[in-house]
Design a protein around this motif. Sequence first.
Motif, PDB file in Angstrom:
ATOM      1  N   MET A   1       0.826  -1.197   0.000  1.00 38.45           N
ATOM      2  CA  MET A   1       0.000   0.000   0.000  1.00 38.45           C
ATOM      3  C   MET A   1       0.867   1.256   0.000  1.00 38.45           C
ATOM      4  SD  MET A   1      -2.935   1.362   0.112  1.00 38.45           S
ATOM      5  CE  MET A   1      -3.687   2.864   0.556  1.00 38.45           C
ATOM      6  N   MET A   2       1.874   1.271   0.866  1.00 38.66           N
ATOM      7  CA  MET A   2       2.733   2.449   0.956  1.00 38.66           C
ATOM      8  C   MET A   2       3.531   2.639  -0.323  1.00 38.66           C
ATOM      9  SD  MET A   2       3.362   4.908   2.805  1.00 38.66           S
ATOM     10  CE  MET A   2       4.230   5.652   4.123  1.00 38.66           C
ATOM     11  N   ALA A   3       3.967   1.534  -0.929  1.00 39.84           N
ATOM     12  CA  ALA A   3       4.717   1.639  -2.174  1.00 39.84           C
ATOM     13  C   ALA A   3       3.845   2.212  -3.281  1.00 39.84           C
ATOM     14  CB  ALA A   3       5.257   0.270  -2.573  1.00 39.84           C
ATOM     15  N   THR A   4       2.592   1.835  -3.310  1.00 41.01           N
ATOM     16  CA  THR A   4       1.668   2.359  -4.323  1.00 41.01           C
ATOM     17  C   THR A   4       1.455   3.855  -4.122  1.00 41.01           C
ATOM     18  OG1 THR A   4       0.560   0.225  -4.411  1.00 41.01           O
ATOM     19  CG2 THR A   4      -0.621   2.110  -5.328  1.00 41.01           C
ATOM     20  N   LEU A   5       1.248   4.266  -2.877  1.00 45.03           N
ATOM     21  CA  LEU A   5       1.064   5.684  -2.577  1.00 45.03           C
ATOM     22  C   LEU A   5       2.316   6.474  -2.947  1.00 45.03           C
ATOM     23  CD1 LEU A   5      -0.638   7.938  -1.320  1.00 45.03           C
ATOM     24  CD2 LEU A   5       0.360   7.322   0.884  1.00 45.03           C
ATOM     25  N   PHE A   6       3.478   5.920  -2.634  1.00 52.04           N
ATOM     26  CA  PHE A   6       4.737   6.592  -2.967  1.00 52.04           C
ATOM     27  C   PHE A   6       4.900   6.734  -4.478  1.00 52.04           C
ATOM     28  CE2 PHE A   6       9.307   6.474  -3.881  1.00 52.04           C
ATOM     29  CZ  PHE A   6       9.690   7.639  -3.225  1.00 52.04           C
ATOM     30  N   ARG A   7       4.557   5.677  -5.224  1.00 53.33           N
ATOM     31  CA  ARG A   7       4.669   5.746  -6.690  1.00 53.33           C
ATOM     32  C   ARG A   7       3.730   6.799  -7.260  1.00 53.33           C
ATOM     33  NH1 ARG A   7       5.846  -0.036  -9.378  1.00 53.33           N
ATOM     34  NH2 ARG A   7       5.519   1.229 -11.227  1.00 53.33           N
ATOM     35  N   ILE A   8       2.517   6.890  -6.717  1.00 55.65           N
ATOM     36  CA  ILE A   8       1.557   7.886  -7.202  1.00 55.65           C
ATOM     37  C   ILE A   8       2.061   9.295  -6.907  1.00 55.65           C
ATOM     38  CG2 ILE A   8      -0.762   8.824  -6.825  1.00 55.65           C
ATOM     39  CD1 ILE A   8      -1.695   5.900  -6.433  1.00 55.65           C
ATOM     40  N   LEU A   9       2.567   9.508  -5.692  1.00 56.58           N
ATOM     41  CA  LEU A   9       3.082  10.836  -5.335  1.00 56.58           C
ATOM     42  C   LEU A   9       4.303  11.209  -6.181  1.00 56.58           C
ATOM     43  CD1 LEU A   9       2.703  10.788  -1.459  1.00 56.58           C
ATOM     44  CD2 LEU A   9       1.302  12.020  -3.121  1.00 56.58           C
ATOM     45  N   LEU A  10       5.170  10.238  -6.432  1.00 62.85           N
ATOM     46  CA  LEU A  10       6.336  10.493  -7.271  1.00 62.85           C
ATOM     47  C   LEU A  10       5.914  10.806  -8.705  1.00 62.85           C
ATOM     48  CD1 LEU A  10       9.393  10.580  -7.085  1.00 62.85           C
ATOM     49  CD2 LEU A  10       9.437   8.159  -7.663  1.00 62.85           C
ATOM     50  N   TRP A  11       4.894  10.097  -9.197  1.00 62.69           N
ATOM     51  CA  TRP A  11       4.379  10.350 -10.548  1.00 62.69           C
ATOM     52  C   TRP A  11       3.785  11.759 -10.639  1.00 62.69           C
ATOM     53  CZ3 TRP A  11      -0.953  10.333 -12.288  1.00 62.69           C
ATOM     54  CH2 TRP A  11      -1.066  10.402 -13.691  1.00 62.69           C
ATOM     55  N   LEU A  12       3.024  12.167  -9.621  1.00 61.98           N
ATOM     56  CA  LEU A  12       2.451  13.521  -9.616  1.00 61.98           C
ATOM     57  C   LEU A  12       3.545  14.585  -9.548  1.00 61.98           C
ATOM     58  CD1 LEU A  12      -0.662  13.028  -7.327  1.00 61.98           C
ATOM     59  CD2 LEU A  12      -0.620  13.394  -9.804  1.00 61.98           C
ATOM     60  N   ALA A  13       4.600  14.328  -8.778  1.00 62.01           N
ATOM     61  CA  ALA A  13       5.715  15.275  -8.708  1.00 62.01           C
ATOM     62  C   ALA A  13       6.412  15.379 -10.064  1.00 62.01           C
ATOM     63  CB  ALA A  13       6.705  14.835  -7.634  1.00 62.01           C
ATOM     64  N   TRP A  14       6.570  14.245 -10.752  1.00 60.18           N
ATOM     65  CA  TRP A  14       7.170  14.232 -12.086  1.00 60.18           C
ATOM     66  C   TRP A  14       6.332  15.091 -13.038  1.00 60.18           C
ATOM     67  CZ3 TRP A  14      10.250   9.775 -14.425  1.00 60.18           C
ATOM     68  CH2 TRP A  14      10.431   9.935 -15.787  1.00 60.18           C
ATOM     69  N   LEU A  15       5.019  14.859 -13.031  1.00 58.49           N
ATOM     70  CA  LEU A  15       4.140  15.640 -13.923  1.00 58.49           C
ATOM     71  C   LEU A  15       4.153  17.124 -13.569  1.00 58.49           C
ATOM     72  CD1 LEU A  15       1.016  13.349 -14.359  1.00 58.49           C
ATOM     73  CD2 LEU A  15       2.876  13.760 -15.976  1.00 58.49           C
ATOM     74  N   ALA A  16       4.152  17.433 -12.286  1.00 59.59           N
ATOM     75  CA  ALA A  16       4.194  18.829 -11.858  1.00 59.59           C
ATOM     76  C   ALA A  16       5.504  19.488 -12.298  1.00 59.59           C
ATOM     77  CB  ALA A  16       4.029  18.925 -10.351  1.00 59.59           C
ATOM     78  N   GLY A  17       6.604  18.749 -12.188  1.00 57.38           N
ATOM     79  CA  GLY A  17       7.898  19.286 -12.632  1.00 57.38           C
ATOM     80  C   GLY A  17       7.913  19.541 -14.129  1.00 57.38           C
ATOM     81  N   ALA A  18       7.370  18.604 -14.892  1.00 61.70           N
ATOM     82  CA  ALA A  18       7.313  18.791 -16.347  1.00 61.70           C
ATOM     83  C   ALA A  18       6.415  19.976 -16.700  1.00 61.70           C
ATOM     84  CB  ALA A  18       6.815  17.517 -17.024  1.00 61.70           C
ATOM     85  N   ALA A  19       5.300  20.097 -15.999  1.00 59.61           N
ATOM     86  CA  ALA A  19       4.384  21.216 -16.256  1.00 59.61           C
ATOM     87  C   ALA A  19       5.042  22.551 -15.894  1.00 59.61           C
ATOM     88  CB  ALA A  19       3.091  21.020 -15.463  1.00 59.61           C
ATOM     89  N   TRP A  20       5.779  22.562 -14.787  1.00 59.96           N
ATOM     90  CA  TRP A  20       6.445  23.803 -14.382  1.00 59.96           C
ATOM     91  C   TRP A  20       7.521  24.194 -15.391  1.00 59.96           C
ATOM     92  CZ3 TRP A  20      11.433  25.172 -13.023  1.00 59.96           C
ATOM     93  CH2 TRP A  20      11.568  26.445 -12.481  1.00 59.96           C
TER      94      TRP A  20
END
Length: 72
Positions: A1-20
């Motif tokens: 569960m924690m690994a899934t949450l971490f992957r989702i948060l990392l994916w959102l950070a990646w997208l936010a970085g690309a958008a920025w």
Amino acid sequence: MMATLFRILLWLAWLAGAAWLWHAGKLGTASALALGALSLVVFAWPGSVARRRHADRKLRYVEMGKEPMSLH
């Protein structure tokens, strides 16, 4: 569960970085879209073989001490 949450948060950070980077003008539109597509590939990739093999290990009930009826 924690690994899934971490992957989702990392994916959102990646997208936010690309958008920025796109918004700041450091990346073109095609590059930002390519980074978004790459993020889907990287984060949707299944886990390693070792982790999948470990997930298959479950407690199994083993009956001990029972003998076939023909030996009695």
